[in-house]
Design a protein around this motif. Structure first.
Motif, PDB file in Angstrom:
ATOM      1  N   ASP A 266      30.321 -16.109  34.343  1.00 41.01           N
ATOM      2  CA  ASP A 266      31.078 -16.787  33.300  1.00 41.01           C
ATOM      3  C   ASP A 266      30.625 -16.348  31.917  1.00 41.01           C
ATOM      4  O   ASP A 266      31.440 -16.167  31.006  1.00 41.01           O
ATOM      5  CB  ASP A 266      30.928 -18.307  33.432  1.00 41.01           C
ATOM      6  N   LEU A 267      29.317 -16.177  31.723  1.00 37.56           N
ATOM      7  CA  LEU A 267      28.806 -15.764  30.420  1.00 37.56           C
ATOM      8  C   LEU A 267      29.262 -14.354  30.060  1.00 37.56           C
ATOM      9  O   LEU A 267      29.650 -14.087  28.911  1.00 37.56           O
ATOM     10  CB  LEU A 267      27.277 -15.843  30.405  1.00 37.56           C
TER      11      LEU A 267
ATOM     12  N   TYR B 261      32.779 -10.853  26.885  1.00 37.66           N
ATOM     13  CA  TYR B 261      33.829  -9.830  26.934  1.00 37.66           C
ATOM     14  C   TYR B 261      35.082 -10.306  26.192  1.00 37.66           C
ATOM     15  O   TYR B 261      35.671  -9.557  25.402  1.00 37.66           O
ATOM     16  CB  TYR B 261      34.167  -9.512  28.389  1.00 37.66           C
ATOM     17  N   ALA B 262      35.465 -11.559  26.426  1.00 35.72           N
ATOM     18  CA  ALA B 262      36.648 -12.113  25.753  1.00 35.72           C
ATOM     19  C   ALA B 262      36.438 -12.178  24.249  1.00 35.72           C
ATOM     20  O   ALA B 262      37.362 -11.918  23.464  1.00 35.72           O
ATOM     21  CB  ALA B 262      36.954 -13.504  26.316  1.00 35.72           C
TER      22      ALA B 262
ATOM     23  N   LEU C 215      23.861 -21.943  24.515  1.00 39.68           N
ATOM     24  CA  LEU C 215      24.048 -22.350  25.902  1.00 39.68           C
ATOM     25  C   LEU C 215      23.440 -23.724  26.154  1.00 39.68           C
ATOM     26  O   LEU C 215      22.273 -23.964  25.844  1.00 39.68           O
ATOM     27  CB  LEU C 215      23.396 -21.331  26.846  1.00 39.68           C
ATOM     28  N   ASP C 216      24.237 -24.626  26.701  1.00 34.28           N
ATOM     29  CA  ASP C 216      23.745 -25.918  27.191  1.00 34.28           C
ATOM     30  C   ASP C 216      23.706 -25.865  28.708  1.00 34.28           C
ATOM     31  O   ASP C 216      24.569 -25.255  29.340  1.00 34.28           O
ATOM     32  CB  ASP C 216      24.659 -27.063  26.743  1.00 34.28           C
TER      33      ASP C 216
ATOM     34  N   PRO D  70      30.764  -5.206  29.566  1.00 32.70           N
ATOM     35  CA  PRO D  70      31.493  -5.046  30.836  1.00 32.70           C
ATOM     36  C   PRO D  70      32.518  -6.161  31.013  1.00 32.70           C
ATOM     37  O   PRO D  70      32.295  -7.302  30.595  1.00 32.70           O
ATOM     38  CB  PRO D  70      30.386  -5.143  31.891  1.00 32.70           C
ATOM     39  N   GLU D  71      33.651  -5.818  31.599  1.00 33.72           N
ATOM     40  CA  GLU D  71      34.715  -6.806  31.778  1.00 33.72           C
ATOM     41  C   GLU D  71      34.311  -7.901  32.750  1.00 33.72           C
ATOM     42  O   GLU D  71      34.689  -9.056  32.610  1.00 33.72           O
ATOM     43  CB  GLU D  71      35.991  -6.117  32.265  1.00 33.72           C
ATOM     44  N   ARG D  72      33.543  -7.541  33.755  1.00 32.78           N
ATOM     45  CA  ARG D  72      33.083  -8.536  34.736  1.00 32.78           C
ATOM     46  C   ARG D  72      31.727  -8.116  35.270  1.00 32.78           C
ATOM     47  O   ARG D  72      31.338  -6.950  35.172  1.00 32.78           O
ATOM     48  CB  ARG D  72      34.077  -8.699  35.876  1.00 32.78           C
ATOM     49  N   LEU D  73      31.032  -9.090  35.824  1.00 38.19           N
ATOM     50  CA  LEU D  73      29.704  -8.856  36.365  1.00 38.19           C
ATOM     51  C   LEU D  73      29.762  -8.857  37.882  1.00 38.19           C
ATOM     52  O   LEU D  73      30.308  -9.790  38.477  1.00 38.19           O
ATOM     53  CB  LEU D  73      28.741  -9.950  35.872  1.00 38.19           C
ATOM     54  N   GLU D  74      29.232  -7.822  38.501  1.00 37.74           N
ATOM     55  CA  GLU D  74      29.151  -7.760  39.949  1.00 37.74           C
ATOM     56  C   GLU D  74      27.691  -7.917  40.353  1.00 37.74           C
ATOM     57  O   GLU D  74      26.830  -7.171  39.898  1.00 37.74           O
ATOM     58  CB  GLU D  74      29.703  -6.431  40.472  1.00 37.74           C
ATOM     59  N   ILE D  75      27.405  -8.892  41.209  1.00 32.98           N
ATOM     60  CA  ILE D  75      26.037  -9.155  41.643  1.00 32.98           C
ATOM     61  C   ILE D  75      25.932  -8.850  43.131  1.00 32.98           C
ATOM     62  O   ILE D  75      26.663  -9.429  43.939  1.00 32.98           O
ATOM     63  CB  ILE D  75      25.639 -10.615  41.374  1.00 32.98           C
ATOM     64  N   SER D  76      25.035  -7.946  43.481  1.00 32.96           N
ATOM     65  CA  SER D  76      24.838  -7.612  44.889  1.00 32.96           C
ATOM     66  C   SER D  76      23.986  -8.687  45.554  1.00 32.96           C
ATOM     67  O   SER D  76      23.078  -9.245  44.942  1.00 32.96           O
ATOM     68  CB  SER D  76      24.133  -6.261  45.015  1.00 32.96           C
ATOM     69  N   HIS D  77      24.322  -8.974  46.813  1.00 30.24           N
ATOM     70  CA  HIS D  77      23.563  -9.947  47.606  1.00 30.24           C
ATOM     71  C   HIS D  77      23.516 -11.304  46.906  1.00 30.24           C
ATOM     72  O   HIS D  77      22.469 -11.946  46.829  1.00 30.24           O
ATOM     73  CB  HIS D  77      22.144  -9.456  47.878  1.00 30.24           C
TER      74      HIS D  77
END
Length: 210
Positions: free
Chosen positions: A12-13, A18-19, A33-34, A86-93
């Motif tokens: 989300d962050l 990106y937006a 950030l809260d 980056p437009e989106r974050l990809e997290i492995s595992h």
């Protein structure tokens, strides 16, 4: 939010930054950030939120910002702000550590919800959930009753089943925080209640068929 784990919050962050870059390219960005909940018995942040603020926030995210202000720490980017977000974050595992404490509320388990509930809201929803489960259990009894003379096809039972499914879906929409759909479905449910009352009062086979 307390029901959002590290993976959800981090993605989300990144989407938020990106937006912001797309809306106002190159403009200095400051993140505040809260964090709701995510505390252990000693009142300290859990592992997910420690990682979000320190490892992820200061190491990965800060280069795309001018400043960050987390509950645990604030810092300023000592280098020029990067704008190749980056437009989106990809997290492995990715780990799924979602809190399932609300799952017993659902007539069906819609586990995608991120709805947040306070104690009084939880108690209210539990009451409604119990009612819907009891209502559902009555279907077997209603199915054994002979149909009304004006309703040989037992359309009224089908109407009841339709309304039950509508109420179940409406309830899950509300718990899931989809209030726009919940509002539209509430109007539909009200119309069904009116139609059902008219059908029973008129006792007309023609109306039931129509």
């Amino acid at each position: 939010m307390r029901r959002e784990n590290f993976e959800k919050a981090a993605k989300d962050l990144v989407s938020l930054v990106y937006a912001a870059e797309k809306k106002e390219p190159g403009k200095p960005r400051i993140l505040y950030l809260d964090i709701d909940g995510h505390r252990n018995a000693q009142g300290r942040f859990d592992a997910d939120m420690l990682e979000l603020q320190k490892g992820f926030g200061l190491t990965f995210l800060l280069p795309f910002l001018t400043e960050v202000h987390f509950p645990l720490i604030s810092d300023r980017n000592k280098n020029p702000q990067r704008n190749d977000v980056p437009e989106r974050l990809e997290i492995s595992h990715a780990r799924n550590e979602k809190d399932h404490s609300l799952d017993d509320l659902y007539v069906e388990n819609f586990s995608h919800t991120e709805y947040q509930s306070e104690v009084t809201v939880y108690a209210y929803l539990k009451q409604v959930s119990d009612f819907l489960n009891r209502y559902q259990e009555l279907d077997a009894e209603y199915a054994l009753l002979p149909p009304e003379p004006y309703d040989p096809q037992n359309y009224l039972l089908q109407w009841r089943l339709h309304m039950r499914e509508l109420m179940n879906e409406l309830f899950n929409m509300f718990v899931g925080g989809n209030l726009f759909s919940a509002a539209a479905m509430t109007r539909t449910l009200m119309e069904c209640c009116v139609y059902g009352k008219v059908l029973k009062q008129e006792k007309s086979a023609r109306l039931l068929e129509d």
